[in-house]
Design a protein around this motif. Structure first.
Motif, mmCIF file in Angstrom:
data_model
loop_
_atom_site.group_PDB
_atom_site.id
_atom_site.type_symbol
_atom_site.label_atom_id
_atom_site.label_comp_id
_atom_site.label_asym_id
_atom_site.label_seq_id
_atom_site.Cartn_x
_atom_site.Cartn_y
_atom_site.Cartn_z
ATOM 1 N N GLY A 6 0.816 -1.113 0.007
ATOM 2 C CA GLY A 6 -0.082 0.048 -0.021
ATOM 3 C C GLY A 6 0.875 1.129 0.077
ATOM 4 N N PRO A 7 0.279 2.513 -0.190
ATOM 5 C CA PRO A 7 1.054 3.689 -0.328
ATOM 6 C C PRO A 7 1.767 4.103 0.926
ATOM 7 C CG PRO A 7 -1.319 4.113 0.244
ATOM 8 C CD PRO A 7 -1.438 2.630 0.187
ATOM 9 N N CYS A 8 2.710 4.936 0.710
ATOM 10 C CA CYS A 8 3.321 5.264 1.918
ATOM 11 C C CYS A 8 2.921 6.547 2.257
ATOM 12 C CB CYS A 8 4.888 5.554 1.701
ATOM 13 S SG CYS A 8 5.285 7.010 0.416
ATOM 14 N N MET A 35 2.273 9.809 0.223
ATOM 15 C CA MET A 35 0.988 10.098 -0.730
ATOM 16 C C MET A 35 0.253 11.447 -0.477
ATOM 17 S SD MET A 35 -2.338 9.236 -1.219
ATOM 18 C CE MET A 35 -2.780 7.785 -0.081
ATOM 19 N N GLU A 36 -0.063 12.217 -1.385
ATOM 20 C CA GLU A 36 -0.777 13.322 -1.139
ATOM 21 C C GLU A 36 -1.773 13.618 -2.281
ATOM 22 O OE1 GLU A 36 0.856 16.972 0.176
ATOM 23 O OE2 GLU A 36 -1.230 16.963 1.112
ATOM 24 N N GLY A 41 -3.666 11.757 -3.661
ATOM 25 C CA GLY A 41 -3.547 10.429 -4.665
ATOM 26 C C GLY A 41 -2.121 10.627 -5.520
ATOM 27 N N TRP A 95 -0.060 2.910 -5.907
ATOM 28 C CA TRP A 95 -1.183 2.382 -5.086
ATOM 29 C C TRP A 95 -2.656 2.894 -4.992
ATOM 30 C CZ3 TRP A 95 -1.243 -2.431 -3.726
ATOM 31 C CH2 TRP A 95 -0.033 -3.143 -3.533
ATOM 32 N N VAL A 96 -2.837 4.253 -5.407
ATOM 33 C CA VAL A 96 -4.042 4.742 -5.846
ATOM 34 C C VAL A 96 -4.518 4.221 -7.183
ATOM 35 C CG1 VAL A 96 -5.075 6.881 -6.435
ATOM 36 C CG2 VAL A 96 -3.785 6.774 -4.404
ATOM 37 N N TYR A 152 -5.576 0.833 -6.438
ATOM 38 C CA TYR A 152 -7.037 0.720 -5.550
ATOM 39 C C TYR A 152 -8.014 1.090 -6.564
ATOM 40 C CZ TYR A 152 -10.387 3.350 -2.925
ATOM 41 O OH TYR A 152 -11.363 3.719 -2.324
ATOM 42 N N GLU A 188 -11.268 -1.506 -7.802
ATOM 43 C CA GLU A 188 -12.547 -0.789 -7.433
ATOM 44 C C GLU A 188 -13.402 -0.743 -8.663
ATOM 45 O OE1 GLU A 188 -13.195 3.189 -5.871
ATOM 46 O OE2 GLU A 188 -13.723 2.174 -4.021
ATOM 47 N N VAL A 203 -10.394 -3.944 -1.938
ATOM 48 C CA VAL A 203 -9.276 -3.261 -1.630
ATOM 49 C C VAL A 203 -8.237 -4.316 -1.527
ATOM 50 C CG1 VAL A 203 -7.846 -1.605 -0.213
ATOM 51 C CG2 VAL A 203 -10.112 -1.189 -0.575
ATOM 52 N N PHE A 204 -7.091 -4.432 -2.098
ATOM 53 C CA PHE A 204 -6.001 -5.245 -2.081
ATOM 54 C C PHE A 204 -5.547 -5.493 -0.414
ATOM 55 C CE2 PHE A 204 -1.351 -6.345 -2.597
ATOM 56 C CZ PHE A 204 -1.585 -7.733 -2.722
ATOM 57 N N GLU A 236 -6.193 10.978 2.015
ATOM 58 C CA GLU A 236 -7.069 10.318 1.155
ATOM 59 C C GLU A 236 -6.132 9.672 0.007
ATOM 60 O OE1 GLU A 236 -10.440 10.684 1.257
ATOM 61 O OE2 GLU A 236 -10.626 12.453 2.652
ATOM 62 N N PRO A 237 -7.184 8.487 -0.673
ATOM 63 C CA PRO A 237 -8.119 7.955 -0.331
ATOM 64 C C PRO A 237 -8.401 7.224 1.004
ATOM 65 C CG PRO A 237 -7.426 7.053 -2.340
ATOM 66 C CD PRO A 237 -6.424 7.891 -1.763
ATOM 67 N N LEU A 242 -8.263 3.288 1.136
ATOM 68 C CA LEU A 242 -6.847 2.762 0.797
ATOM 69 C C LEU A 242 -6.023 3.031 2.141
ATOM 70 C CD1 LEU A 242 -4.875 1.690 -1.281
ATOM 71 C CD2 LEU A 242 -4.665 4.000 -1.982
ATOM 72 N N GLN A 264 -6.782 0.692 4.814
ATOM 73 C CA GLN A 264 -6.492 -0.783 4.811
ATOM 74 C C GLN A 264 -4.952 -1.020 5.219
ATOM 75 O OE1 GLN A 264 -6.451 -4.282 4.197
ATOM 76 N NE2 GLN A 264 -8.141 -3.470 3.093
ATOM 77 N N LYS A 265 -4.412 0.151 4.789
ATOM 78 C CA LYS A 265 -2.952 0.004 5.533
ATOM 79 C C LYS A 265 -2.786 0.058 6.850
ATOM 80 C CE LYS A 265 1.851 0.852 4.523
ATOM 81 N NZ LYS A 265 2.820 1.572 3.562
ATOM 82 N N PRO A 273 3.113 15.862 3.001
ATOM 83 C CA PRO A 273 2.060 15.127 2.752
ATOM 84 C C PRO A 273 1.129 14.708 3.805
ATOM 85 C CG PRO A 273 4.127 14.432 1.642
ATOM 86 C CD PRO A 273 4.410 15.320 2.680
ATOM 87 N N GLY A 274 -0.112 14.669 3.603
ATOM 88 C CA GLY A 274 -1.187 14.225 4.701
ATOM 89 C C GLY A 274 -1.331 15.384 5.736
#
Lengths: 207, 285
Positions: free
Chosen positions: A142-144, A147-148, A150, A162-163, A166, A170, A176-177, B162-163, B166, B169-170, B228-229
């Motif tokens: 999955g994303p670290c 990620m911002e 997306g 990963w987006v 995803y 979908e 979701v994986f 976001e999303p 996802l 899930q992590k 980020p985030g």
């Protein structure tokens, strides 16, 4: 090139032609440029596929007189192609191309890296998008945190791998994986790689 | 057992803060910052933060242990492969380091060694699994250890990212891999804090909420653009802009976040960027 006077030029009719770095046009332009710089060009050729070791050796032999007159061979292909040539001549071989990646062609002149040939493929679970290659960190779970909205922290123009995975999963209603992927088996990626197919027994082996 | 783990298990609200290893061979600057953090429960020691090369966090964490502090060793996957990470962990155990925060790590592209080869042999989840394996008496390749370490292991979370499906899930994977606690990225919206704490409440994993001291409007805008985030909402930007003393307003905002954390989380992780002296003010109830 300054150490060498007479040059034999080799291009490649495959990827290097598609990438506009080692096709007929570029070989010709290089020849003109070398001559302007005071070099002698003893001859040139375009191999069908420079990466085909045996065929490259065979095709090169047809030009042995022109090669004999040259001090150096200048190869306009990827590093793999250049090494087919350097294996079949005693002359010094230089490469005029600095290849970056195994690229898919989007359209002419536009290439995208999608596969790292890693030997431990998870495309079947990731909607046919490779995170090993298209995630800047090659992450498998999955994303670290970078990620911002997306997009990737390393390249804000690039969607997070990963987006993309995803979104496509979908769309295909595959959810979701969620599998926790174990650490990658890098032993499949021993260098130098050597794959051998025994045509008689039908067995494959990684050596 | 780690003091941080004991406090969280006893239901005590914890405070953590951060020390960056110095860019040099003398640990004194890190210890000087730590001296201002006497009243926090544990101190994160960053690992080549922002991909900038600094002193080994294991060395700094050990020095903190010697001075009577409780460090949280941050360990990223950027600079070490699985062998190096495991040997680092065994070393950390031998040096009395009991808390960890495992992270994937910023890409070298952001740092001061842009040409270095990024490792990322593992991700934060796989590293967490590796740590649990070491604790069970085996290394990641399945070989028996002659003694097994024990750690209290945290992972990071960005509740505002976001999303959401996802990102969650992590988080679920981190819970499945056995995270002991979460330390979050700064969150400036009570709704987002509440949503996150609801999402993890069933698992009873303690959440230590990231609280940033906004020292100025410029800093808030920088966070919005560069980190980020992290999203500082418009109304907070306006408050900072309108305030005569933006630092005092920043302290007030941080104090509000600490109030949410007392309601919804199990602790706060304070990021005060050189104004560690303001921590008592931020923590005043």
């Amino acid at each position: 090139m300054k150490d060498y006077q007479a040059v034999f030029l080799v291009g490649c009719g495959s990827c290097a032609t598609v990438c506009k770095v080692g096709g007929e046009e570029e070989v010709f332009a290089t020849q003109e440029w070398l001559e302007e710089c005071g070099h002698e060009v003893t001859g040139s050729m375009i191999l069908d596929e420079a990466c085909h070791i045996m065929r490259a050796a065979r095709e090169i032999r047809r030009f042995r007189d022109q090669i004999a007159d040259a001090d150096v061979l200048l190869v306009l292909s990827c590093g793999a192609g250049a090494q087919s040539i350097s294996d079949c001549t005693d002359k010094p071989v230089l490469t005029g191309v600095d290849p970056l990646f195994l690229g898919n062609v989007r359209r002419f002149g536009q290439y995208e890296e999608k596969c790292s040939l890693c030997g431990d493929c998870i495309l079947n679970e990731t909607a046919g998008i490779c995170p090993v290659t298209t995630c800047a960190k090659g992450l498998l779970n999955g994303p670290c945190g970078g990620m911002e909205d997306g997009y990737c922290e390393v390249d804000r123009q690039q969607q997070c791998a990963w987006v993309r995975i995803y979104q496509r999963l979908e769309k295909q209603q595959r959810g979701v994986f969620s599998r926790v992927v174990e650490p990658k088996d890098w032993s499949r990626k021993f260098k130098p790689g050597k794959h051998f197919i025994d045509r008689c027994s039908g067995k494959n082996s990684d050596l | 057992m780690s003091g941080l783990a004991e406090k969280l298990k006893a239901g005590r609200f914890v405070i953590t803060a951060e020390v960056a290893p110095p860019k040099g061979g003398d640990v004194a600057p890190a210890l000087k910052t730590a001296e201002k953090l006497k009243h926090v429960d544990a101190i994160n020691v960053t690992d080549n933060q922002g991909a900038c090369m600094r002193m080994s966090p294991v060395a700094v964490a050990r020095c903190l242990v010697e001075e009577g502090f409780e460090p949280i060793l941050q360990l990223t996957c950027r600079d070490r492969n699985r062998m190096a990470l495991q040997s680092e962990l065994l070393g950390a155990a031998a040096l009395g380091i009991k808390n960890l925060l495992v992270l994937t790590g910023d890409h070298p592209r952001f740092g001061d060694h842009k040409a270095s080869r990024p490792v990322f042999d593992l991700d934060s989840i796989q590293l967490l699994q590796g740590i649990r394996k070491l604790e069970s008496g085996f290394d990641m390749a399945g070989n028996a250890l002659i003694s097994s370490p024990g750690f209290f292991v945290g992972t990071a979370a960005a509740p505002a990212a976001e999303p959401q499906d996802l990102v969650l899930q992590k988080i679920r994977k981190k819970i499945a891999a056995g995270t002991d606690f979460f330390q979050t990225q700064a969150v400036f919206s009570r709704t987002q804090v509440a949503a996150f704490s609801t999402a993890v409440r069933a698992e009873k994993i303690p959440v230590v909420l990231g609280v940033v001291l906004l020292k100025s409007l410029r800093m808030a805008e920088f966070l919005n653009d560069q980190i980020p985030g992290v999203q500082v909402p418009q109304d907070l930007l306006k408050r900072l802009d309108d305030a005569d003393d933006s630092l005092a307003e920043g302290v007030k905002i941080a104090r509000e976040m600490v109030t949410w954390a007392r309601d919804l989380c199990q602790g706060v992780h304070l990021m005060t960027f050189g104004r560690e002296d303001l921590i008592p003010q931020i923590m005043t109830e």
